[in-house]
Design a protein around this motif. Structure first.
Motif, short mmCIF file in Angstrom:
data_model
loop_
_atom_site.label_atom_id
_atom_site.label_comp_id
_atom_site.label_asym_id
_atom_site.label_seq_id
_atom_site.Cartn_x
_atom_site.Cartn_y
_atom_site.Cartn_z
N LEU A 90 0.81 -1.22 0.00
CA LEU A 90 0.00 0.00 0.00
C LEU A 90 0.84 1.27 0.00
O LEU A 90 0.41 2.30 -0.54
N ALA A 144 1.42 1.63 -3.55
CA ALA A 144 0.17 2.02 -4.20
C ALA A 144 -0.09 3.52 -4.05
O ALA A 144 -0.50 4.18 -5.00
N VAL A 145 0.17 4.05 -2.87
CA VAL A 145 -0.03 5.49 -2.65
C VAL A 145 0.90 6.28 -3.57
O VAL A 145 0.48 7.26 -4.21
N CYS A 198 -0.58 5.79 -7.23
CA CYS A 198 -1.96 6.24 -7.46
C CYS A 198 -2.16 7.72 -7.16
O CYS A 198 -3.19 8.28 -7.54
N HIS A 212 -9.60 4.48 -1.43
CA HIS A 212 -9.62 3.06 -1.05
C HIS A 212 -8.27 2.67 -0.44
O HIS A 212 -8.21 1.95 0.56
N ILE A 213 -7.20 3.15 -1.04
CA ILE A 213 -5.87 2.81 -0.53
C ILE A 213 -5.67 3.41 0.86
O ILE A 213 -5.20 2.73 1.77
N TYR A 214 -6.04 4.66 1.04
CA TYR A 214 -5.90 5.29 2.36
C TYR A 214 -6.72 4.56 3.42
O TYR A 214 -6.26 4.36 4.54
N GLN A 229 -5.00 1.25 4.22
CA GLN A 229 -3.83 1.53 5.06
C GLN A 229 -4.24 1.78 6.50
O GLN A 229 -3.60 1.29 7.43
N VAL A 237 -8.44 -4.50 -1.53
CA VAL A 237 -7.65 -3.37 -2.03
C VAL A 237 -6.22 -3.83 -2.26
O VAL A 237 -5.62 -3.56 -3.31
N MET A 238 -5.67 -4.54 -1.28
CA MET A 238 -4.29 -5.01 -1.42
C MET A 238 -4.16 -6.03 -2.56
O MET A 238 -3.20 -5.98 -3.33
N TRP A 260 -4.07 -4.32 -5.83
CA TRP A 260 -2.76 -3.69 -6.05
C TRP A 260 -1.72 -4.73 -6.45
O TRP A 260 -0.88 -4.50 -7.31
#
Length: 168
Positions: A14, A17-18, A21, A32-34, A37, A132-133, A136
């Motif tokens: 993640l 990903a941040v 993204c 979604h990533i936040y 996390q 989400v993970m 990714w």
């Protein structure tokens, strides 16, 4: 011997990903990533670390003349509800095309909760964060995220929100 945790997995995946993204808006919605996390970070210090398979789904549960066998363990530690997540997001093509994926997932979570005694709200939360993970990881492997994976991220977020809106 260091056995990784689901939090190690999330931190690696993640964080990357941040970074990507933030500038690539055609992938997973950064919110979604936040949120994923935050779920992992919030529970990293308070969760009892149990040994998990890490990828327990239909294709890794076999039966032969000798009985049941679980194959391909990932060898990871973390929250016990995380163990439900691979099963809940599979089989992906059929699940993502189901006319009521949200309703079906709520029913599946309710069944799991009743059988294993983990609150449905926790299973739904971990299912969302793990999806989400997983989406990714698909990007990292294939440099693309399939629409079905993005649809499942959105649907599992809706499922989690359904449980968030219910009183405990």
């Amino acid at each position: 011997l260091h056995i990784p945790t689901i939090y190690d997995w999330a931190d690696d995946a993640l964080t990357h990903a941040v970074q990507v993204c933030t500038t690539r808006h055609d992938l997973i919605d950064i919110n979604h990533i936040y949120r994923a996390q935050a779920i992992f970070a919030e529970h990293a210090q308070t969760t009892p670390y149990l040994a998990l398979h890490g990828d327990l789904h239909h294709g890794n549960i076999l039966r032969d003349a000798h009985g049941w066998c679980i194959i391909d363990p990932q060898g990871v530690r973390g929250h016990v509800a995380y163990e439900c997540t691979a099963f809940l997001r599979n089989p992906q093509p059929q699940l993502s095309q189901h006319p009521d994926c949200v309703g079906l997932t709520i029913k599946r979570i309710a069944l799991m909760s009743a059988i294993i005694g983990i609150p449905a709200r926790e299973i739904a939360m971990w299912n969302y964060a793990a999806m989400v993970m997983s989406a990714w990881w698909c990007f990292q492997a294939d440099k693309t995220i399939q629409p079905m994976e993005l649809a499942l991220v959105d649907d599992f977020y809706t499922v989690w929100q359904t449980y968030q809106e219910q009183k405990p």
